[in-house]
Design a protein around this motif. Structure first.
Motif, mmCIF file in Angstrom:
data_model
loop_
_atom_site.group_PDB
_atom_site.id
_atom_site.type_symbol
_atom_site.label_atom_id
_atom_site.label_comp_id
_atom_site.label_asym_id
_atom_site.label_seq_id
_atom_site.Cartn_x
_atom_site.Cartn_y
_atom_site.Cartn_z
ATOM 1 N N VAL A 73 0.855 -1.180 0.000
ATOM 2 C CA VAL A 73 0.000 0.000 0.000
ATOM 3 C C VAL A 73 0.892 1.231 0.000
ATOM 4 O O VAL A 73 1.782 1.359 0.852
ATOM 5 N N LEU A 104 -7.285 -2.898 6.894
ATOM 6 C CA LEU A 104 -8.182 -2.032 6.135
ATOM 7 C C LEU A 104 -9.297 -2.899 5.573
ATOM 8 O O LEU A 104 -9.026 -3.868 4.867
ATOM 9 N N VAL A 131 -9.858 -0.588 0.421
ATOM 10 C CA VAL A 131 -8.673 0.176 0.063
ATOM 11 C C VAL A 131 -8.885 0.787 -1.315
ATOM 12 O O VAL A 131 -9.600 0.224 -2.159
#
Length: 250
Positions: free
Chosen positions: A137, A175, A178
């Motif tokens: 990420v 998460l 995303v």
């Protein structure tokens, strides 16, 4: 960065696509990379050489981690040489923060189309229930995300979406969704030019994961295109307003 780098771009060539990538999480700036480690002992939860990563970012005059948007990187954007290409060609600025992550139910697969500039087969994101795949990420500033828009051909080949799939960062935080660049519906049709086609490739009835087949073999694959990428997404119109990392975790 004041410390010697842990690696340089040349350690991770970009060709063949998607290039090679460092293990773990890192920050890339000025053609050099620095490993970062999770830590519950500092406010940002990430350290570089034992120092809070936010302190290092502040010295560069850029936003702390909590103010950044998480954007999934599943292809060449995890490659340090590609990151420097973005700096040289598209004006990417500032330290790029790349956090390792495990993605649940979403994978990188080879596209039925090829890239216009070099004929290599690009990756696209697809749903694959029950599979866990490692990617990364980017924690981006608004101007960094705008560069990604240009690189990914947002509005032509890809669209920016909220992808509903759990992504576990290397610091243990999860998460539930995303941001990611996924194929536009128009790029999933059989009648689009091959350089714009971003449908997943199907060979012998199966999607072909990038993790299983390298580029040298992927460009020679013969198959048909999938009718869908199998993702559960909500397309982002205009500028994404969040949530930032801090808003995700409070």
């Amino acid at each position: 960065m004041r410390m010697p780098p842990d690696f340089i771009d040349d350690d991770y060539p970009a060709d063949p696509y998607p290039g090679t990538r460092p293990d773990g999480s890192f920050v890339q700036v000025g053609g050099s990379g620095y490993h970062v480690e999770p830590s519950e002992d500092v406010p940002s939860r990430w350290t570089i050489e034992g120092r809070d990563l936010d302190e290092e970012l502040a010295e560069h005059g850029v936003a702390p981690l909590g103010e950044r948007l998480p954007v999934l990187a599943y292809g060449s954007n995890v490659n340090p040489s590609k990151i420097s290409w973005l700096r040289d060609r598209l004006g990417l600025r500032g330290p790029v923060v790349v956090i390792g992550a495990r993605c649940h139910g979403i994978v990188a697969v080879w596209s039925a189309g090829v890239r216009a500039r070099d004929g290599q087969r690009p990756a696209v994101l697809a749903g694959m229930p029950g599979v866990i795949e490692r990617h990364a990420v980017w924690l981006v500033t608004p101007d960094q995300r705008a560069v990604l828009d240009e690189c990914e051909g947002r509005g032509q080949r890809y669209r920016l979406c909220e992808v509903h799939a759990p992504v576990r960062l290397d610091d243990g935080r999860v998460l539930e969704s995303v941001l990611a660049y996924t194929a536009r519906p128009e790029a999933l049709r059989p009648d689009v030019p091959i350089h714009l086609n971003r449908s997943p490739l199907v060979v012998d009835g199966h999607l072909v994961r990038c993790a299983d087949v390298g580029q040298d073999d992927a460009v020679r694959l013969v198959g048909e295109q999938a009718a869908s990428d199998g993702l559960l997404v909500a397309e982002i119109e205009g500028e994404p307003s969040g949530p930032t990392l801090a808003e995700l975790y409070g």
